[in-house]
Motif scaffolding. Structure first.
Motif, mmCIF file in Angstrom:
data_model
loop_
_atom_site.group_PDB
_atom_site.id
_atom_site.type_symbol
_atom_site.label_atom_id
_atom_site.label_comp_id
_atom_site.label_asym_id
_atom_site.label_seq_id
_atom_site.Cartn_x
_atom_site.Cartn_y
_atom_site.Cartn_z
ATOM 1 N N TYR A 47 16.681 102.529 68.615
ATOM 2 C CA TYR A 47 16.830 103.287 69.860
ATOM 3 C C TYR A 47 16.602 104.775 69.614
ATOM 4 C CZ TYR A 47 18.860 99.082 71.927
ATOM 5 O OH TYR A 47 19.052 97.812 72.399
ATOM 6 N N GLU A 48 17.066 105.266 68.475
ATOM 7 C CA GLU A 48 16.899 106.688 68.163
ATOM 8 C C GLU A 48 15.428 107.026 67.958
ATOM 9 O OE1 GLU A 48 19.198 104.743 66.956
ATOM 10 O OE2 GLU A 48 20.980 105.684 67.825
ATOM 11 N N ALA A 49 14.660 106.079 67.389
ATOM 12 C CA ALA A 49 13.248 106.352 67.139
ATOM 13 C C ALA A 49 12.440 106.363 68.424
ATOM 14 C CB ALA A 49 12.681 105.316 66.168
ATOM 15 N N ILE A 50 12.844 105.584 69.406
ATOM 16 C CA ILE A 50 12.081 105.497 70.650
ATOM 17 C C ILE A 50 12.512 106.561 71.651
ATOM 18 C CG2 ILE A 50 13.478 103.986 72.114
ATOM 19 C CD1 ILE A 50 9.729 103.582 71.302
ATOM 20 N N ALA A 51 13.684 107.161 71.446
ATOM 21 C CA ALA A 51 14.162 108.199 72.358
ATOM 22 C C ALA A 51 13.321 109.464 72.209
ATOM 23 C CB ALA A 51 15.636 108.507 72.084
ATOM 24 N N ASP A 52 13.171 110.204 73.308
ATOM 25 C CA ASP A 52 12.420 111.457 73.293
ATOM 26 C C ASP A 52 12.998 112.381 74.355
ATOM 27 O OD1 ASP A 52 11.496 110.342 75.640
ATOM 28 O OD2 ASP A 52 9.555 109.765 74.810
ATOM 29 N N THR A 53 12.226 113.349 74.805
ATOM 30 C CA THR A 53 12.725 114.306 75.786
ATOM 31 C C THR A 53 12.966 113.671 77.156
ATOM 32 O OG1 THR A 53 10.432 114.935 76.296
ATOM 33 C CG2 THR A 53 11.605 116.239 74.631
ATOM 34 N N THR A 54 12.386 112.513 77.419
ATOM 35 C CA THR A 54 12.564 111.876 78.723
ATOM 36 C C THR A 54 13.914 111.189 78.856
ATOM 37 O OG1 THR A 54 11.483 109.838 77.946
ATOM 38 C CG2 THR A 54 10.086 111.532 78.956
ATOM 39 N N CYS A 55 14.436 110.645 77.755
ATOM 40 C CA CYS A 55 15.749 109.997 77.795
ATOM 41 C C CYS A 55 16.270 109.854 76.376
ATOM 42 C CB CYS A 55 15.685 108.636 78.480
ATOM 43 S SG CYS A 55 14.694 107.418 77.586
ATOM 44 N N SER A 56 17.581 109.721 76.260
ATOM 45 C CA SER A 56 18.230 109.611 74.950
ATOM 46 C C SER A 56 18.483 108.144 74.619
ATOM 47 C CB SER A 56 19.559 110.368 74.956
ATOM 48 O OG SER A 56 20.477 109.761 75.857
ATOM 49 N N ALA A 57 18.842 107.897 73.368
ATOM 50 C CA ALA A 57 19.159 106.537 72.942
ATOM 51 C C ALA A 57 20.396 106.019 73.666
ATOM 52 C CB ALA A 57 19.366 106.507 71.431
ATOM 53 N N THR A 58 21.375 106.904 73.912
ATOM 54 C CA THR A 58 22.578 106.496 74.630
ATOM 55 C C THR A 58 22.254 106.056 76.048
ATOM 56 O OG1 THR A 58 23.913 108.035 73.315
ATOM 57 C CG2 THR A 58 24.860 107.259 75.383
ATOM 58 N N THR A 59 21.341 106.760 76.710
ATOM 59 C CA THR A 59 20.949 106.390 78.070
ATOM 60 C C THR A 59 20.263 105.028 78.087
ATOM 61 O OG1 THR A 59 20.669 108.716 78.660
ATOM 62 C CG2 THR A 59 19.607 107.091 80.072
ATOM 63 N N ASP A 111 14.438 104.656 86.441
ATOM 64 C CA ASP A 111 14.510 103.301 85.876
ATOM 65 C C ASP A 111 13.194 102.906 85.223
ATOM 66 O OD1 ASP A 111 17.166 102.769 86.636
ATOM 67 O OD2 ASP A 111 16.549 102.191 88.652
ATOM 68 N N ARG A 112 12.081 103.420 85.719
ATOM 69 C CA ARG A 112 10.786 103.081 85.146
ATOM 70 C C ARG A 112 10.691 103.576 83.710
ATOM 71 N NH1 ARG A 112 5.437 101.481 86.422
ATOM 72 N NH2 ARG A 112 4.601 100.990 84.386
ATOM 73 N N ILE A 113 11.239 104.740 83.438
ATOM 74 C CA ILE A 113 11.207 105.277 82.073
ATOM 75 C C ILE A 113 11.990 104.358 81.138
ATOM 76 C CG2 ILE A 113 11.953 107.189 80.601
ATOM 77 C CD1 ILE A 113 11.371 109.071 82.891
ATOM 78 N N ILE A 114 13.167 103.949 81.565
ATOM 79 C CA ILE A 114 13.994 103.068 80.728
ATOM 80 C C ILE A 114 13.323 101.712 80.560
ATOM 81 C CG2 ILE A 114 16.291 102.105 80.399
ATOM 82 C CD1 ILE A 114 16.213 105.123 80.406
ATOM 83 N N PHE A 115 12.696 101.205 81.610
ATOM 84 C CA PHE A 115 12.004 99.919 81.528
ATOM 85 C C PHE A 115 10.881 99.970 80.496
ATOM 86 C CE2 PHE A 115 8.570 97.101 83.037
ATOM 87 C CZ PHE A 115 9.231 95.886 83.014
ATOM 88 N N GLU A 149 2.359 96.309 85.041
ATOM 89 C CA GLU A 149 2.561 96.656 86.446
ATOM 90 C C GLU A 149 3.194 95.524 87.258
ATOM 91 O OE1 GLU A 149 2.443 99.639 87.580
ATOM 92 O OE2 GLU A 149 1.826 100.299 85.580
ATOM 93 N N PRO A 150 2.714 94.280 87.179
ATOM 94 C CA PRO A 150 3.407 93.221 87.937
ATOM 95 C C PRO A 150 4.824 92.976 87.450
ATOM 96 C CG PRO A 150 1.670 92.298 86.547
ATOM 97 C CD PRO A 150 1.489 93.778 86.540
ATOM 98 N N LEU A 151 5.057 93.151 86.139
ATOM 99 C CA LEU A 151 6.413 93.014 85.627
ATOM 100 C C LEU A 151 7.327 94.070 86.239
ATOM 101 C CD1 LEU A 151 5.805 92.321 81.822
ATOM 102 C CD2 LEU A 151 6.745 90.728 83.488
ATOM 103 N N TRP A 152 6.863 95.321 86.280
ATOM 104 C CA TRP A 152 7.685 96.395 86.816
ATOM 105 C C TRP A 152 7.893 96.226 88.319
ATOM 106 C CZ3 TRP A 152 11.333 99.580 86.702
ATOM 107 C CH2 TRP A 152 11.465 100.580 87.664
ATOM 108 N N ASP A 153 6.880 95.816 89.056
ATOM 109 C CA ASP A 153 7.026 95.649 90.500
ATOM 110 C C ASP A 153 8.139 94.658 90.825
ATOM 111 O OD1 ASP A 153 5.012 97.447 90.947
ATOM 112 O OD2 ASP A 153 3.448 95.930 91.237
#
Length: 280
Positions: free
Chosen positions: A58-70, A41-45, A10-14
């Motif tokens: 990147y492909e393994a961590i990608a899901d319905t919230t965002c793609s590896a390209t994003t 941006d929070r999702i990508i962070f 949380e402090p890192l994201w703030d």
């Protein structure tokens, strides 16, 4: 499973969010005004933290919230804006203001890790059967807080990387009058001593052929920091090919190490709203 505990995320994201420029939720130039909503941006962070901690693709961590390209495109956007480097510097300044950097005792050493994909800062590793490896020449203060690094191929010797590593001290402002640099036997040469003398630094260098436990000097602090950094699997086995991307992940890792040490050391002396209930 979260990559980091909430008291650290949380402090890192703030602070990270405060460095990001404002962007519209929808692209303003779309003719119908119905372009897809910009991914938060929070999702990508959070995805970047998971990539750093777990070392997956990147492909393994990608899901319905965002793609590896994003993830890649947003990562490159933040690198161009210098957000990762600024975040690391803010964390370092905060630690120095609240706890205090031990700048009269500095340790420098190199560490070799695997780089199976090669890249701009990879080379043949002398300790891994000539496979591709990455060397970082890291510098820490007297407690082990990372002050900077220089990336190079694993085939580079530690000694030539000392000068560019010490150049990172220029970003820290005024230094104490008496600064001691702790080095291992790989730096034991007249060239190194001349370099330190020209910069007004004192050197405590382990002599070649003399066996001494690492605890006999302050050099163990940088070794511990290398271990902290290698706990992030993306750094211990780096598949990134571009130097700017590798540096960005190191900046995030150094920020986490600095903020974590700050919270742990300030827990007994300071109070704040989101202070952990137990000492981390």
């Amino acid at each position: 499973m979260p990559a980091l505990p909430s008291w650290l995320t949380e402090p890192l994201w703030d602070q990270f969010a405060a460095l990001l420029p404002e962007r519209p939720e929808y692209h303003p130039d779309h003719p119908l005004g119905c372009h897809r909503r910009r991914i938060s941006d929070r999702i990508i962070f959070d995805k970047m933290l998971q990539l750093l901690r777990f070392g997956c693709s990147y492909e393994a961590i990608a899901d319905t919230t965002c793609s590896a390209t994003t993830i890649r495109s947003r990562r490159d956007e933040w690198i161009r804006q210098g957000v990762f480097a600024r975040l690391r510097q803010i964390a370092l300044d905060s630690y120095d203001r609240i706890v205090g950097l031990v700048l009269d005792q500095i340790a420098v050493d190199g560490s070799i890790t695997k780089a199976p994909g090669g890249g701009e800062v990879a080379g043949r590793s002398p300790v891994d059967c000539g496979k591709q490896g990455l060397k970082r020449s890291g510098m820490t203060d007297g407690y082990g807080i990372p002050l900077g690094r220089v990336l190079a191929g694993a085939n580079r010797h530690d000694s030539p990387l000392l000068a560019p590593t010490l150049d990172r001290l220029n970003d820290l402002g005024p230094l104490p009058d008496d600064v001691t640099v702790h080095l291992d036997a790989g730096y034991d040469s007249d060239k190194t001593r001349t370099l330190l003398h020209e910069r007004g630094l004192h050197g405590r260098i382990t002599h070649k052929g003399e066996k001494a436990p690492i605890q006999a000097s302050q050099r163990w602090h940088v070794e511990r920091t290398h271990a902290w950094q290698n706990a992030f699997h993306r750094l211990a086995r780096c598949y990134e090919r571009r130097a700017t991307v590798v540096d960005a992940f190191f900046d995030v890792a150094d920020t986490i190490i600095t903020v974590r040490s700050l919270i742990r050391r300030a827990w007994t002396t300071h109070r704040w709203d989101e202070r952990p209930n137990r000492r981390p």
